[in-house]
Design a protein around this motif. Structure first.
Motif: not given
Length: 158
Positions: A76-78, A85-88, A100-106, A110-112
């Motif tokens: 979960p995002s928290a 989540d994948r990139v194929l 993963a893009h980790r910011t307060r807003l991100s 969302s939950d991801h």
């Protein structure tokens, strides 16, 4: 430089194995369908497959066709501990880096967490011209392609 066609497919699989199996089978049909395959050099599939194990039977046939499959802890995002989540990428000579893009807003959007991917691809079909001394002047068609999962739009410029 030559032009190449990318096909990008975004998906969000269900929570139940039977549902994921149907979605995986349908996605493979779309990828293999000649109507959609004409002149496609690179196929990229992005999304939440809702599976932790690559060998899970519901998605194993889909995942096994991709030589390049990247995933990162985004759920979960928290406190991200799961790699859903994948990139194929289906392309010879391709490599993908994801984060993963980790910011307060991100974390609150969302939950991801959004996943950012950079694709490097050197087309094996095109040979760059040789310079006067015989060495290759460039490496063919390569570059970074921004890839965001459908949570929070984020583009990385390469």
């Amino acid at each position: 430089k030559g032009h190449h066609r990318l096909r990008v497919l975004a998906t969000h699989f269900g929570l139940r194995p039977g549902e994921r199996r149907l979605q995986s089978d349908r996605l493979r049909q779309v990828i293999d369908d000649d109507l959609y395959r004409d002149d496609v050099d690179v196929t990229i599939v992005l999304g939440d497959l809702n599976v932790i194990d690559r060998g899970e039977r519901s998605v194993a046939p889909l995942l096994s066709r991709f030589a390049t499959a990247s995933r990162v802890r985004s759920f979960p995002s928290a406190l991200p501990v799961m790699r859903l989540d994948r990139v194929l990428v289906e392309a010879p000579g391709a490599s993908v880096a994801v984060r993963a893009h980790r910011t307060r807003l991100s974390r609150t959007a969302s939950d991801h967490l959004p996943v950012v991917g950079s694709l490097r691809w050197v087309s094996p079909a095109r040979k760059p011209p040789a310079s006067k001394n015989g060495s290759r002047t460039d490496r063919g068609s390569s570059g970074c392609i921004p890839a965001s999962l459908p949570r929070l739009a984020y583009w990385r410029h390469c």
